[in-house]
Design an enzyme around this catalytic site. Structure first.
Site, mmCIF file in Angstrom:
data_model
loop_
_atom_site.group_PDB
_atom_site.id
_atom_site.type_symbol
_atom_site.label_atom_id
_atom_site.label_comp_id
_atom_site.label_asym_id
_atom_site.label_seq_id
_atom_site.Cartn_x
_atom_site.Cartn_y
_atom_site.Cartn_z
ATOM 1 N N GLY A 91 0.821 -1.226 0.000
ATOM 2 C CA GLY A 91 0.000 0.000 0.000
ATOM 3 C C GLY A 91 0.841 1.256 0.000
ATOM 4 C CG ASP A 140 1.443 -0.525 -11.179
ATOM 5 O OD1 ASP A 140 1.600 0.444 -11.947
ATOM 6 O OD2 ASP A 140 1.133 -0.396 -9.977
HETATM 7 C C1 MEV Z 1 -0.718 3.293 -9.458
HETATM 8 O O1 MEV Z 1 0.538 2.666 -9.239
HETATM 9 C C2 MEV Z 1 -0.662 4.169 -10.668
HETATM 10 C C3 MEV Z 1 -1.969 4.836 -11.062
HETATM 11 O O2 MEV Z 1 -1.711 5.539 -12.283
HETATM 12 C C4 MEV Z 1 -3.078 3.819 -11.271
HETATM 13 C C5 MEV Z 1 -2.853 2.892 -12.438
HETATM 14 O O3 MEV Z 1 -2.095 3.232 -13.369
HETATM 15 O O4 MEV Z 1 -3.509 1.835 -12.439
HETATM 16 C C6 MEV Z 1 -2.425 5.841 -10.024
#
Ligand code: MEV
Length: 304
Positions: A91, A140
């Protein structure tokens, strides 16, 4: 007993978080903090980590439980024992959920012979993140699978940035789902202001791409600072993050900004290698937990 250990890296955003959810460009880098998943044959399903042991458990281990369920559609998983350990704080915006998802997929892929290639692993990981988080860009999970420095959505690999990365963790839990939905609300209320901010962030990433290729770190830092100003404008920064960001800049970092969803979690500072310890000490004095790391070329891999 057959056993295999796979690991996958966490990530930082050099530029472009949040804007990437709306199709804008972002540059994301795998970092040398990893989650390891050891998978071994077992009669029943057993998931274990520092948080304790359990069977399939969508509350405690939503990502791992979903991976097991999804992969049970491809192969007969009667039982498996999974042991998780991780360098990535949960988190905190460092991609802990993507890393555990990708490392688990690859461990089961190899243990059960599912023949998934890297693109399949990244795609499955993204569909699991999206299901659990509501909205999630493929960034990610893609970066955790492939490693390196990647510009999205084109998914082009750039050269490794030969600079120090100092992460400052505020220790404040941040929910990506909540932050993404807060930005969506702001965008709905003030589209004429928020849309240009998001597209400017996309332009920063595109200019940043050329600078990364040319390895021009000082202007990369300047663009990180501009990006941070725009992230503040869409309300995803906060006082704890700002304290660490300004401390890192004052200690000589090229640039500093939040990374990931914001609202809490982590900031990153790009610094010359000899200045890393100075930047880390400044972050610590400002109340953060400093993590000194480097960008890594290594995505998901088998650990020997
Ligand atoms: C989260 O690591 C990055 C955001 O741009 C959300 C996403 O890309 O899914 C905030």
């Amino acid at each position: 007993m057959q056993a295999i250990t796979c690991s996958a890296p966490g990530k930082i955003y050099l530029f472009g978080e949040h804007a990437v959810v709306y199709g804008e460009s972002a540059i994301c880098c795998a970092v040398d903090l990893r989650t390891r998943v050891q998978a071994s044959s077992n009669d029943t399903i057993l998931i274990s980590s520092d948080q304790g042991d359990t069977g399939l458990d969508h509350d405690r281990y939503p990502y791992i439980s979903s991976v097991i369920e999804e992969m049970s559609k491809m192969t007969d998983i009667k039982g498996v024992k999974l042991r998780i350990d991780s360098d990535i704080p949960v988190g905190s915006g460092l991609g802990s959920s993507a890393a555990v998802t990708i490392a688990t997929i690859q461990a089961l892929n190899l243990l059960f012979g599912c023949n998934l290639g890297p693109e399949d692993i990244a795609t499955l990981g993204h569909s699991i993140e999206r299901k659990i988080q509501g909205a999630a860009s493929p960034t990610d999970t893609y970066v955790s699978t492939m490693g390196g420095v990647v510009i999205v959505p084109v998914k082009k690999k750039l050269n490794i940035i030969d600079c120090g990365i100092v992460i400052g963790n505020t220790g404040k839990f941040s929910s990506t789902r909540q932050m993404v939905s807060d930005v969506a609300l702001l965008k709905k209320r003030y589209p004429e202001m928020i849309d240009p901010i998001l597209s400017t962030i996309g332009r920063i990433s595109m200019t940043g791409e050329e600078l990364v290729i040319k390895q021009e770190y000082r202007p990369i830092g300047e663009l990180m600072n501009i990006n941070q100003g725009l992230l503040d404008a869409i309300s995803v920064s906060g006082p704890e993050l700002a304290d660490l960001i300004y401390a890192a800049r004052s200690a000589g970092a090229y640039g500093a900004k939040i990374t990931g969803a914001g609202g809490g979690g982590c900031m990153i500072a790009l610094s010359q290698l000899p200045d890393m310890e100075k930047v880390a000490s400044a972050i610590t004095r400002a109340g953060g937990e400093a993590i000194v790391t480097r960008i890594t070329e290594h995505g998901v891999r088998v650990e020997h």
